[in-house]
Every structure is written in C-alpha cells, then in structure tokens.
Motif scaffolding. Structure first.
Motif, PDB file in Angstrom:
ATOM      1  N   MET A 116       0.809  -1.206   0.000  1.00 26.44           N
ATOM      2  CA  MET A 116       0.000   0.000   0.000  1.00 26.44           C
ATOM      3  C   MET A 116       0.848   1.264   0.000  1.00 26.44           C
ATOM      4  O   MET A 116       0.565   2.164  -0.759  1.00 26.44           O
ATOM      5  N   PRO A 117       1.909   1.358   0.842  1.00 20.16           N
ATOM      6  CA  PRO A 117       2.729   2.566   0.831  1.00 20.16           C
ATOM      7  C   PRO A 117       3.373   2.817  -0.545  1.00 20.16           C
ATOM      8  O   PRO A 117       3.513   3.956  -0.954  1.00 20.16           O
ATOM      9  N   ASN A 118       3.742   1.756  -1.248  1.00 18.84           N
ATOM     10  CA  ASN A 118       4.335   1.936  -2.569  1.00 18.84           C
ATOM     11  C   ASN A 118       3.334   2.535  -3.548  1.00 18.84           C
ATOM     12  O   ASN A 118       3.704   3.350  -4.398  1.00 18.84           O
ATOM     13  N   ALA A 119       2.083   2.141  -3.453  1.00 17.78           N
ATOM     14  CA  ALA A 119       1.049   2.669  -4.335  1.00 17.78           C
ATOM     15  C   ALA A 119       0.857   4.164  -4.089  1.00 17.78           C
ATOM     16  O   ALA A 119       0.704   4.947  -5.035  1.00 17.78           O
ATOM     17  N   ILE A 120       0.884   4.562  -2.833  1.00 14.03           N
ATOM     18  CA  ILE A 120       0.743   5.984  -2.491  1.00 14.03           C
ATOM     19  C   ILE A 120       1.958   6.757  -3.003  1.00 14.03           C
ATOM     20  O   ILE A 120       1.810   7.839  -3.583  1.00 14.03           O
ATOM     21  N   GLN A 121       3.149   6.220  -2.812  1.00 16.68           N
ATOM     22  CA  GLN A 121       4.362   6.881  -3.299  1.00 16.68           C
ATOM     23  C   GLN A 121       4.338   7.000  -4.824  1.00 16.68           C
ATOM     24  O   GLN A 121       4.704   8.037  -5.371  1.00 16.68           O
ATOM     25  N   ASP A 122       3.925   5.935  -5.494  1.00 16.27           N
ATOM     26  CA  ASP A 122       3.851   5.970  -6.950  1.00 16.27           C
ATOM     27  C   ASP A 122       2.852   7.028  -7.425  1.00 16.27           C
ATOM     28  O   ASP A 122       3.110   7.742  -8.399  1.00 16.27           O
ATOM     29  N   GLN A 123       1.738   7.133  -6.707  1.00 13.02           N
ATOM     30  CA  GLN A 123       0.731   8.136  -7.059  1.00 13.02           C
ATOM     31  C   GLN A 123       1.285   9.550  -6.832  1.00 13.02           C
ATOM     32  O   GLN A 123       1.091  10.437  -7.663  1.00 13.02           O
ATOM     33  N   GLU A 124       1.983   9.755  -5.731  1.00 13.10           N
ATOM     34  CA  GLU A 124       2.575  11.059  -5.449  1.00 13.10           C
ATOM     35  C   GLU A 124       3.637  11.405  -6.487  1.00 13.10           C
ATOM     36  O   GLU A 124       3.717  12.554  -6.951  1.00 13.10           O
ATOM     37  N   ILE A 125       4.441  10.446  -6.860  1.00 17.32           N
ATOM     38  CA  ILE A 125       5.472  10.672  -7.876  1.00 17.32           C
ATOM     39  C   ILE A 125       4.825  11.039  -9.208  1.00 17.32           C
ATOM     40  O   ILE A 125       5.272  11.962  -9.891  1.00 17.32           O
ATOM     41  N   ALA A 126       3.763  10.349  -9.559  1.00 18.15           N
ATOM     42  CA  ALA A 126       3.059  10.648 -10.811  1.00 18.15           C
ATOM     43  C   ALA A 126       2.460  12.050 -10.782  1.00 18.15           C
ATOM     44  O   ALA A 126       2.521  12.785 -11.780  1.00 18.15           O
ATOM     45  N   MET A 127       1.911  12.447  -9.636  1.00 21.98           N
ATOM     46  CA  MET A 127       1.349  13.789  -9.512  1.00 21.98           C
ATOM     47  C   MET A 127       2.445  14.848  -9.621  1.00 21.98           C
ATOM     48  O   MET A 127       2.270  15.862 -10.303  1.00 21.98           O
ATOM     49  N   LEU A 128       3.568  14.617  -8.964  1.00 23.32           N
ATOM     50  CA  LEU A 128       4.680  15.560  -9.033  1.00 23.32           C
ATOM     51  C   LEU A 128       5.244  15.652 -10.457  1.00 23.32           C
ATOM     52  O   LEU A 128       5.570  16.741 -10.935  1.00 23.32           O
ATOM     53  N   ARG A 129       5.329  14.532 -11.113  1.00 27.09           N
ATOM     54  CA  ARG A 129       5.819  14.512 -12.494  1.00 27.09           C
ATOM     55  C   ARG A 129       4.884  15.310 -13.400  1.00 27.09           C
ATOM     56  O   ARG A 129       5.323  16.098 -14.230  1.00 27.09           O
ATOM     57  N   SER A 130       3.590  15.124 -13.199  1.00 25.95           N
ATOM     58  CA  SER A 130       2.594  15.853 -13.988  1.00 25.95           C
ATOM     59  C   SER A 130       2.683  17.345 -13.728  1.00 25.95           C
ATOM     60  O   SER A 130       2.636  18.162 -14.656  1.00 25.95           O
ATOM     61  N   GLU A 131       2.830  17.726 -12.478  1.00 22.71           N
ATOM     62  CA  GLU A 131       2.954  19.139 -12.109  1.00 22.71           C
ATOM     63  C   GLU A 131       4.227  19.744 -12.707  1.00 22.71           C
ATOM     64  O   GLU A 131       4.211  20.867 -13.222  1.00 22.71           O
ATOM     65  N   LEU A 132       5.310  19.007 -12.652  1.00 21.35           N
ATOM     66  CA  LEU A 132       6.574  19.482 -13.205  1.00 21.35           C
ATOM     67  C   LEU A 132       6.468  19.679 -14.716  1.00 21.35           C
ATOM     68  O   LEU A 132       6.947  20.681 -15.255  1.00 21.35           O
ATOM     69  N   GLU A 133       5.833  18.751 -15.403  1.00 19.47           N
ATOM     70  CA  GLU A 133       5.639  18.884 -16.847  1.00 19.47           C
ATOM     71  C   GLU A 133       4.799  20.119 -17.173  1.00 19.47           C
ATOM     72  O   GLU A 133       5.112  20.856 -18.114  1.00 19.47           O
ATOM     73  N   MET A 134       3.756  20.363 -16.391  1.00 15.87           N
ATOM     74  CA  MET A 134       2.915  21.533 -16.600  1.00 15.87           C
ATOM     75  C   MET A 134       3.726  22.816 -16.388  1.00 15.87           C
ATOM     76  O   MET A 134       3.640  23.763 -17.174  1.00 15.87           O
ATOM     77  N   LEU A 135       4.532  22.860 -15.337  1.00 19.36           N
ATOM     78  CA  LEU A 135       5.358  24.032 -15.061  1.00 19.36           C
ATOM     79  C   LEU A 135       6.398  24.261 -16.157  1.00 19.36           C
ATOM     80  O   LEU A 135       6.669  25.413 -16.529  1.00 19.36           O
ATOM     81  N   MET A 136       6.961  23.209 -16.695  1.00 20.51           N
ATOM     82  CA  MET A 136       7.935  23.350 -17.767  1.00 20.51           C
ATOM     83  C   MET A 136       7.284  23.897 -19.040  1.00 20.51           C
ATOM     84  O   MET A 136       7.862  24.740 -19.730  1.00 20.51           O
ATOM     85  N   LYS A 137       6.074  23.454 -19.342  1.00 21.99           N
ATOM     86  CA  LYS A 137       5.350  23.981 -20.502  1.00 21.99           C
ATOM     87  C   LYS A 137       5.007  25.454 -20.298  1.00 21.99           C
ATOM     88  O   LYS A 137       5.131  26.271 -21.211  1.00 21.99           O
ATOM     89  N   GLU A 138       4.601  25.796 -19.085  1.00 24.74           N
ATOM     90  CA  GLU A 138       4.280  27.187 -18.772  1.00 24.74           C
ATOM     91  C   GLU A 138       5.535  28.055 -18.862  1.00 24.74           C
ATOM     92  O   GLU A 138       5.492  29.167 -19.392  1.00 24.74           O
TER      93      GLU A 138
END
Length: 82
Positions: free
Chosen positions: A1-23
């Motif tokens: 379960m903790p790995n799933a939460i970490q993976d979800q957080e990493i995916a969210m951070l990656r998505s946010e970083l991609e959005m910031l780079m495009k901006e």
C-alpha cells in the motif's frame, strides 16, 4: 500500500513538473518576443498613450537575468524556426 501511495505522489509531481515546464516555455516565448518588440521600437514613432506601456514592458524585460533573457531569445528563435 505505501508503494502505491508513493507511486501516485510521484506521478502527480511529475505531472505538475511537466505543466510548469510547458508554462515556463510559453513565458520564455512571451519574454523573447517582448524583447524583440522593444528592440525594434522607435521611440519617436510610439504614440504617447502607448509610451508608458512600452516603458513598463522594457523595464520588465530589462529586469530579467542574463540567463533568462538568453533562454527567452533562444525560445523565440527555436519557435520561429519550427
């Protein structure tokens, strides 16, 4: 379960970083075109009502770091070539 939460957080951070780079890329293009626009202005031909806006824009562009301005001009050149 903790790995799933970490993976979800990493995916969210990656998505946010991609959005910031495009901006950032979009803002660099705006700054690059603004710098080019200012460089081409002839202060004698600028209407009086637009002079204050041109001066404010010039101050903003001049306030950029050298590195950011170079990135902005590169972004414009790369965008114009593409």
């Amino acid at each position: 379960m903790p790995n799933a939460i970490q993976d979800q957080e990493i995916a969210m951070l990656r998505s946010e970083l991609e959005m910031l780079m495009k901006e950032r890329e979009a803002l660099l293009r705006v700054a690059g075109y603004a710098a080019g626009f200012i460089a081409e202005l002839d202060s004698f031909d600028v209407p009086r009502g637009a002079m204050q806006a041109a001066e404010l824009l010039a101050e903003c562009v001049n306030g950029l770091t050298e590195e950011t301005l170079q990135d902005a001009l590169s972004a414009v050149q790369a965008h114009s070539v593409a």
